[in-house]
Design a protein around this motif. Structure first.
Motif, PDB file in Angstrom:
ATOM      1  N   ASN A   1       0.832  -1.211   0.000  1.00 56.93           N
ATOM      2  CA  ASN A   1       0.000   0.000   0.000  1.00 56.93           C
ATOM      3  C   ASN A   1       0.864   1.258   0.000  1.00 56.93           C
ATOM      4  N   ARG A   2       1.948   1.224   0.772  1.00 55.83           N
ATOM      5  CA  ARG A   2       2.850   2.383   0.840  1.00 55.83           C
ATOM      6  C   ARG A   2       3.470   2.642  -0.528  1.00 55.83           C
ATOM      7  N   ILE A   3       3.954   1.578  -1.145  1.00 58.15           N
ATOM      8  CA  ILE A   3       4.576   1.721  -2.477  1.00 58.15           C
ATOM      9  C   ILE A   3       3.550   2.214  -3.494  1.00 58.15           C
ATOM     10  N   LYS A   4       2.361   1.685  -3.408  1.00 56.84           N
ATOM     11  CA  LYS A   4       1.294   2.104  -4.338  1.00 56.84           C
ATOM     12  C   LYS A   4       0.984   3.590  -4.184  1.00 56.84           C
ATOM     13  N   ALA A  27       6.228  -7.958 -10.640  1.00 51.89           N
ATOM     14  CA  ALA A  27       6.824  -7.885  -9.300  1.00 51.89           C
ATOM     15  C   ALA A  27       6.246  -6.701  -8.529  1.00 51.89           C
ATOM     16  N   VAL A  28       6.130  -5.556  -9.192  1.00 52.70           N
ATOM     17  CA  VAL A  28       5.541  -4.370  -8.550  1.00 52.70           C
ATOM     18  C   VAL A  28       4.090  -4.649  -8.176  1.00 52.70           C
ATOM     19  N   SER A  29       3.363  -5.290  -9.067  1.00 51.90           N
ATOM     20  CA  SER A  29       1.966  -5.634  -8.803  1.00 51.90           C
ATOM     21  C   SER A  29       1.850  -6.541  -7.581  1.00 51.90           C
ATOM     22  N   LYS A  30       2.757  -7.504  -7.462  1.00 50.59           N
ATOM     23  CA  LYS A  30       2.742  -8.416  -6.316  1.00 50.59           C
ATOM     24  C   LYS A  30       3.017  -7.665  -5.014  1.00 50.59           C
ATOM     25  N   TRP A  31       3.943  -6.699  -5.053  1.00 51.02           N
ATOM     26  CA  TRP A  31       4.212  -5.895  -3.845  1.00 51.02           C
ATOM     27  C   TRP A  31       2.945  -5.181  -3.415  1.00 51.02           C
ATOM     28  N   ASN A  33      -0.119  -5.710  -4.046  1.00 47.84           N
ATOM     29  CA  ASN A  33      -1.231  -6.573  -3.661  1.00 47.84           C
ATOM     30  C   ASN A  33      -0.915  -7.421  -2.424  1.00 47.84           C
ATOM     31  N   GLY A  34       0.269  -7.219  -1.850  1.00 49.20           N
ATOM     32  CA  GLY A  34       0.629  -7.926  -0.628  1.00 49.20           C
ATOM     33  C   GLY A  34       0.978  -9.384  -0.826  1.00 49.20           C
ATOM     34  N   VAL A  35       1.268  -9.767  -2.077  1.00 45.10           N
ATOM     35  CA  VAL A  35       1.629 -11.159  -2.361  1.00 45.10           C
ATOM     36  C   VAL A  35       3.054 -11.438  -1.897  1.00 45.10           C
ATOM     37  N   CYS A  36       3.932 -10.464  -2.066  1.00 46.95           N
ATOM     38  CA  CYS A  36       5.326 -10.588  -1.613  1.00 46.95           C
ATOM     39  C   CYS A  36       5.870  -9.198  -1.303  1.00 46.95           C
ATOM     40  N   LEU A  37       7.054  -9.165  -0.722  1.00 39.76           N
ATOM     41  CA  LEU A  37       7.705  -7.910  -0.345  1.00 39.76           C
ATOM     42  C   LEU A  37       8.907  -7.648  -1.240  1.00 39.76           C
ATOM     43  N   PRO A  38       9.290  -6.383  -1.395  1.00 38.60           N
ATOM     44  CA  PRO A  38      10.499  -6.093  -2.169  1.00 38.60           C
ATOM     45  C   PRO A  38      11.720  -6.708  -1.496  1.00 38.60           C
ATOM     46  N   ASP A  39      12.693  -7.071  -2.330  1.00 41.60           N
ATOM     47  CA  ASP A  39      13.980  -7.506  -1.798  1.00 41.60           C
ATOM     48  C   ASP A  39      14.655  -6.301  -1.149  1.00 41.60           C
TER      49      ASP A  39
END
Length: 200
Positions: A1-4, A27-31, A33-39
């Protein structure tokens, strides 16, 4: 949500952000949507793109931390003021530890808790001398916190208080050589030189 939220403020699409980071738009979409976090390696590129600090990206606010610590210390001081300190000592200790789990490097809270731990250990020693493992564990933790404050705090009052507590704790542990070693670190004309008298 923060990145969005930050991406939208920069008027960037997911594809444009992904292009700048050299990753896929999926990858950005997954971040987002809370599917995964950035490295972790993406933290610095992200803060540069968004023009913010890493604390801001991670949602860490010094102001909210200071407010929380101030409120806890005020609550503890109120217990002391109204004379319920002995009754609430363990509760204060646990609340402070919970806060330190959240803000482990807060020098004000570390400094404030050194004395509470030492007093709690002393109270336990007065009540039950057989509980030496718990008492030693408390003193060890107070020493650890005091050393952190001495090493990392930028506040001279916190540092001097921590040194004074180290003298007192080592005296309580009957480790007088260490108590003298810390007491000798006080300037001769300094208010805290009572620590020297205590050590000797």
């Amino acid at each position: 949500n923060r990145i969005k939220d930050l991406r939208k403020k920069q008027d960037l699409t997911q594809e444009e952000l992904a292009e700048q980071l050299n990753i896929s738009s999926q990858a950005v979409s997954k971040w987002e949507n809370g599917v995964c976090l950035p490295d972790i390696s993406q933290i610095i590129p992200l803060v540069k793109i968004f023009g913010i600090t890493s604390d801001e990206l991670l949602g860490i606010s010094d102001e909210s931390e200071n407010e929380a610590v101030d409120a806890l210390i005020k609550e503890c001081q109120e217990y002391i003021r109204i004379g319920h300190y002995s009754d609430k000592m363990l509760e204060i200790h646990n609340k402070c530890n919970d806060m330190l789990d959240k803000y482990p490097n807060n020098m004000r809270l570390l400094s404030y808790t050194i004395g509470h731990i030492a007093i709690l250990a002393g109270e336990l020693a007065d009540k039950n001398e057989n509980n030496t493992d718990e008492i030693n564990k408390l003193y060890k933790e107070a020493i650890r916190r005091a050393n952190l404050v001495v090493k990392y705090s930028k506040d001279i009052a916190q540092i001097m208080d921590a040194k004074q507590w180290l003298v007192r704790i080592y005296c309580s542990l009957r480790e007088f050589d260490l108590a003298r070693e810390w007491a000798d670190r006080f300037p001769d004309d300094f208010f805290y030189n009572r620590g020297i008298q205590l050590a000797w």
